[in-house]
Design a protein around this motif. Structure first.
Motif, PDB file in Angstrom:
ATOM      1  N   GLU A 197       0.840  -1.197   0.000  1.00 38.99           N
ATOM      2  CA  GLU A 197       0.000   0.000   0.000  1.00 38.99           C
ATOM      3  C   GLU A 197       0.879   1.251   0.000  1.00 38.99           C
ATOM      4  O   GLU A 197       1.964   1.282   0.578  1.00 38.99           O
ATOM      5  CB  GLU A 197      -0.939   0.005   1.207  1.00 38.99           C
ATOM      6  CG  GLU A 197      -0.248   0.260   2.534  1.00 38.99           C
ATOM      7  CD  GLU A 197      -1.230   0.339   3.697  1.00 38.99           C
ATOM      8  OE1 GLU A 197      -0.802   0.804   4.776  1.00 38.99           O
ATOM      9  OE2 GLU A 197      -2.389  -0.044   3.524  1.00 38.99           O
ATOM     10  N   CYS A 206       0.576   5.108   1.082  1.00 39.05           N
ATOM     11  CA  CYS A 206      -0.265   6.043   1.825  1.00 39.05           C
ATOM     12  C   CYS A 206       0.415   7.413   1.860  1.00 39.05           C
ATOM     13  O   CYS A 206       1.648   7.505   1.976  1.00 39.05           O
ATOM     14  CB  CYS A 206      -0.520   5.524   3.230  1.00 39.05           C
ATOM     15  SG  CYS A 206      -1.658   6.549   4.196  1.00 39.05           S
ATOM     16  N   TYR A 207      -0.364   8.458   1.759  1.00 36.07           N
ATOM     17  CA  TYR A 207       0.169   9.815   1.755  1.00 36.07           C
ATOM     18  C   TYR A 207       0.554  10.266   3.159  1.00 36.07           C
ATOM     19  O   TYR A 207       1.454  11.075   3.324  1.00 36.07           O
ATOM     20  CB  TYR A 207      -0.882  10.766   1.171  1.00 36.07           C
ATOM     21  CG  TYR A 207      -0.448  12.204   1.111  1.00 36.07           C
ATOM     22  CD1 TYR A 207       0.449  12.630   0.127  1.00 36.07           C
ATOM     23  CD2 TYR A 207      -0.936  13.131   2.029  1.00 36.07           C
ATOM     24  CE1 TYR A 207       0.841  13.967   0.067  1.00 36.07           C
ATOM     25  CE2 TYR A 207      -0.541  14.463   1.976  1.00 36.07           C
ATOM     26  CZ  TYR A 207       0.353  14.871   0.989  1.00 36.07           C
ATOM     27  OH  TYR A 207       0.739  16.183   0.927  1.00 36.07           O
ATOM     28  N   GLU A 208      -0.122   9.755   4.202  1.00 35.97           N
ATOM     29  CA  GLU A 208       0.091  10.245   5.562  1.00 35.97           C
ATOM     30  C   GLU A 208       1.273   9.580   6.272  1.00 35.97           C
ATOM     31  O   GLU A 208       1.892  10.188   7.150  1.00 35.97           O
ATOM     32  CB  GLU A 208      -1.172  10.029   6.405  1.00 35.97           C
ATOM     33  CG  GLU A 208      -2.304  10.979   6.102  1.00 35.97           C
ATOM     34  CD  GLU A 208      -3.101  10.557   4.875  1.00 35.97           C
ATOM     35  OE1 GLU A 208      -2.830   9.441   4.382  1.00 35.97           O
ATOM     36  OE2 GLU A 208      -3.960  11.321   4.429  1.00 35.97           O
ATOM     37  N   GLU A 239       4.459   6.093   6.307  1.00 39.17           N
ATOM     38  CA  GLU A 239       5.132   4.921   5.732  1.00 39.17           C
ATOM     39  C   GLU A 239       5.932   4.249   6.836  1.00 39.17           C
ATOM     40  O   GLU A 239       6.383   4.908   7.787  1.00 39.17           O
ATOM     41  CB  GLU A 239       6.027   5.308   4.550  1.00 39.17           C
ATOM     42  CG  GLU A 239       7.276   6.083   4.912  1.00 39.17           C
ATOM     43  CD  GLU A 239       8.435   5.177   5.311  1.00 39.17           C
ATOM     44  OE1 GLU A 239       8.450   4.008   4.887  1.00 39.17           O
ATOM     45  OE2 GLU A 239       9.316   5.653   6.064  1.00 39.17           O
ATOM     46  N   ARG A 286       0.310  -0.435  12.109  1.00 40.13           N
ATOM     47  CA  ARG A 286      -0.531   0.614  11.567  1.00 40.13           C
ATOM     48  C   ARG A 286      -1.337   1.297  12.667  1.00 40.13           C
ATOM     49  O   ARG A 286      -1.515   2.523  12.655  1.00 40.13           O
ATOM     50  CB  ARG A 286      -1.479   0.032  10.520  1.00 40.13           C
ATOM     51  CG  ARG A 286      -2.361   1.085   9.867  1.00 40.13           C
ATOM     52  CD  ARG A 286      -3.413   0.493   8.967  1.00 40.13           C
ATOM     53  NE  ARG A 286      -2.832  -0.100   7.765  1.00 40.13           N
ATOM     54  CZ  ARG A 286      -2.710  -1.413   7.569  1.00 40.13           C
ATOM     55  NH1 ARG A 286      -3.109  -2.261   8.506  1.00 40.13           N
ATOM     56  NH2 ARG A 286      -2.180  -1.871   6.457  1.00 40.13           N
ATOM     57  N   LYS A 289      -3.758   9.265  -0.884  1.00 43.06           N
ATOM     58  CA  LYS A 289      -4.748   8.302  -0.423  1.00 43.06           C
ATOM     59  C   LYS A 289      -5.082   8.622   1.028  1.00 43.06           C
ATOM     60  O   LYS A 289      -4.232   8.570   1.913  1.00 43.06           O
ATOM     61  CB  LYS A 289      -4.199   6.878  -0.526  1.00 43.06           C
ATOM     62  CG  LYS A 289      -5.171   5.817  -0.030  1.00 43.06           C
ATOM     63  CD  LYS A 289      -4.532   4.446  -0.104  1.00 43.06           C
ATOM     64  CE  LYS A 289      -5.467   3.390   0.461  1.00 43.06           C
ATOM     65  NZ  LYS A 289      -4.849   2.033   0.447  1.00 43.06           N
ATOM     66  N   LYS A 290      -6.312   8.981   1.245  1.00 46.66           N
ATOM     67  CA  LYS A 290      -6.729   9.323   2.592  1.00 46.66           C
ATOM     68  C   LYS A 290      -6.874   8.075   3.449  1.00 46.66           C
ATOM     69  O   LYS A 290      -7.034   6.963   2.934  1.00 46.66           O
ATOM     70  CB  LYS A 290      -8.050  10.088   2.555  1.00 46.66           C
ATOM     71  CG  LYS A 290      -7.949  11.439   1.857  1.00 46.66           C
ATOM     72  CD  LYS A 290      -9.280  12.164   1.923  1.00 46.66           C
ATOM     73  CE  LYS A 290      -9.161  13.521   1.242  1.00 46.66           C
ATOM     74  NZ  LYS A 290     -10.452  14.260   1.290  1.00 46.66           N
ATOM     75  N   ILE A 291      -6.846   8.303   4.733  1.00 41.72           N
ATOM     76  CA  ILE A 291      -7.024   7.196   5.663  1.00 41.72           C
ATOM     77  C   ILE A 291      -8.456   6.692   5.547  1.00 41.72           C
ATOM     78  O   ILE A 291      -9.420   7.456   5.677  1.00 41.72           O
ATOM     79  CB  ILE A 291      -6.719   7.633   7.100  1.00 41.72           C
ATOM     80  CG1 ILE A 291      -5.258   8.105   7.177  1.00 41.72           C
ATOM     81  CG2 ILE A 291      -6.964   6.518   8.083  1.00 41.72           C
ATOM     82  CD1 ILE A 291      -4.880   8.667   8.518  1.00 41.72           C
ATOM     83  N   SER A 292      -8.592   5.412   5.312  1.00 40.30           N
ATOM     84  CA  SER A 292      -9.918   4.833   5.132  1.00 40.30           C
ATOM     85  C   SER A 292     -10.655   4.739   6.460  1.00 40.30           C
ATOM     86  O   SER A 292     -10.074   4.872   7.542  1.00 40.30           O
ATOM     87  CB  SER A 292      -9.803   3.447   4.491  1.00 40.30           C
ATOM     88  OG  SER A 292      -9.060   2.570   5.330  1.00 40.30           O
ATOM     89  N   ASP A 349      -9.315   2.019   8.673  1.00 39.93           N
ATOM     90  CA  ASP A 349      -8.119   2.400   9.429  1.00 39.93           C
ATOM     91  C   ASP A 349      -8.478   3.271  10.618  1.00 39.93           C
ATOM     92  O   ASP A 349      -7.871   3.166  11.694  1.00 39.93           O
ATOM     93  CB  ASP A 349      -7.132   3.134   8.520  1.00 39.93           C
ATOM     94  CG  ASP A 349      -6.553   2.212   7.457  1.00 39.93           C
ATOM     95  OD1 ASP A 349      -6.620   0.979   7.658  1.00 39.93           O
ATOM     96  OD2 ASP A 349      -6.065   2.722   6.434  1.00 39.93           O
TER      97      ASP A 349
END
Length: 326
Positions: A25, A27-29, A31, A110, A168-171, A174
């Motif tokens: 995955e 993710c923008y927020e 790693e 996570r 990609k925002k946090i779903s 998540d």
């Protein structure tokens, strides 16, 4: 690296699974990745929360996993200056090793990252591993954090978490994984006592007077109720005892004074020919009425006495006959 560890170990299996999920995955927020030579040490980079003084910053840190993972919580350490958390110090959260009683095996790496991201805008208030820098100082740290380089990863934070990454925002799934976390505060009790001591003395006296006025009627009412209950209890308990005493008095025979007793009747004595004396006494009952006279009875002598007398008489007769016969 997989050949270095026992793949049947539950901790190794869990860590490898999470490493594959985070690697696939983008993710923008945030790693995160494990080190090449140590599967139980991870390095992560998170982006500062939006609409805060950390918005322009990127912050790097370490996650240390125990050998009993996921049954024991990890440790979290920040390496990038940020003005919110101390550097090279284990941060105290309800999902770290400071509070193993709150940890759940369903949580993972996570979960830890999402939790610490949500804690950035909060106040430290003297918590373990927390700092209270001003907003201006934190904005300066946020701008400098993009060029900060990790000595282990040999990459800058801007390279580890670049702006070219897909946004990609946090779903929602998540967000549901984020637990309720907190730091251990040391100033809660002190602040409370300080507020109490800083209260106006006039207000304190007024509060004491009001509380006294409220207590007095309640106290008098309770005392009157307790007195009435005690009185009723004493009356109810004494009534049966009084009745019991009266019943016992009725059962007891009536006694008369010596002056009211009838004169003692003379004793009747019968003298028999054998020298024995028979005595009959007349008794009166308690109410003064005369009882029927007891019939006298002559006591008969014992049978052996009769036989002895007869034998003596025969012996005397025999002696007389023998004397005169000769």
């Amino acid at each position: 690296m997989a050949n270095k560890y026992n793949l049947k170990n539950p901790a190794v299996k869990r860590i490898m699974q999470e490493a594959r999920e985070l690697a696939t995955e983008s993710c923008y927020e945030y790693e995160a990745h494990p080190l090449e030579d140590n599967l139980f040490e991870w390095h992560f980079t998170v982006r500062g929360p939006g609409d805060t003084e950390f918005e322009e910053g990127r912050y790097h840190g370490r996650i240390l996993l125990p050998a009993e993972y996921p049954f024991k919580p990890p440790e979290l350490i920040f390496l990038t200056p940020n003005g919110r958390f101390e550097l090279n110090t284990k941060v105290c959260l309800s999902i770290t090793g400071y509070h193993p009683e709150y940890w759940q095996p369903a949580w993972g790496i996570r979960t830890v990252i999402l939790a610490v991201m949500g804690f950035f805008p909060t106040e430290a208030r003297g918590a373990i591993g927390g700092l209270d820098y001003t907003k201006e100082e934190r904005r300066v740290f946020a701008k400098r954090s993009n060029t900060w380089m990790c000595s282990v990863c040999q990459l800058r934070n801007g390279e580890l978490l670049s702006d070219n990454a897909p946004r990609k925002k946090i779903s929602s799934s998540d967000q549901q994984d984020i637990p309720n976390f907190s730091l251990s505060y040391r100033k809660d009790n002190n602040d409370k006592s300080k507020d109490e001591t800083e209260q106006n003395p006039v207000e304190q006296k007024q509060q004491i007077a009001d509380s006294t006025k409220e207590i007095q009627p309640t106290l008098s009412t309770s005392l009157s109720q307790s007195y009435s209950s005690c009185s009723s209890t004493a009356d109810s308990s004494s009534a049966p005892q009084h009745q019991k005493v009266q019943q016992e008095k009725k059962k007891q025979p009536s006694t008369t004074s010596p002056s009211t007793l009838p004169a003692k009747q003379p004793t009747v004595t019968d003298v028999s020919s054998s020298g024995t004396t028979n005595t009959n006494n007349n008794n009166n009952n308690n109410n003064g009425a005369s009882s029927p006279r007891i019939q006298t009875r002559r006591n008969r002598p014992p049978l052996w006495l009769d036989g002895l007398i007869g034998a003596l008489v025969m012996l005397v007769i025999a002696l007389l006959i023998r004397r005169y016969a000769w």
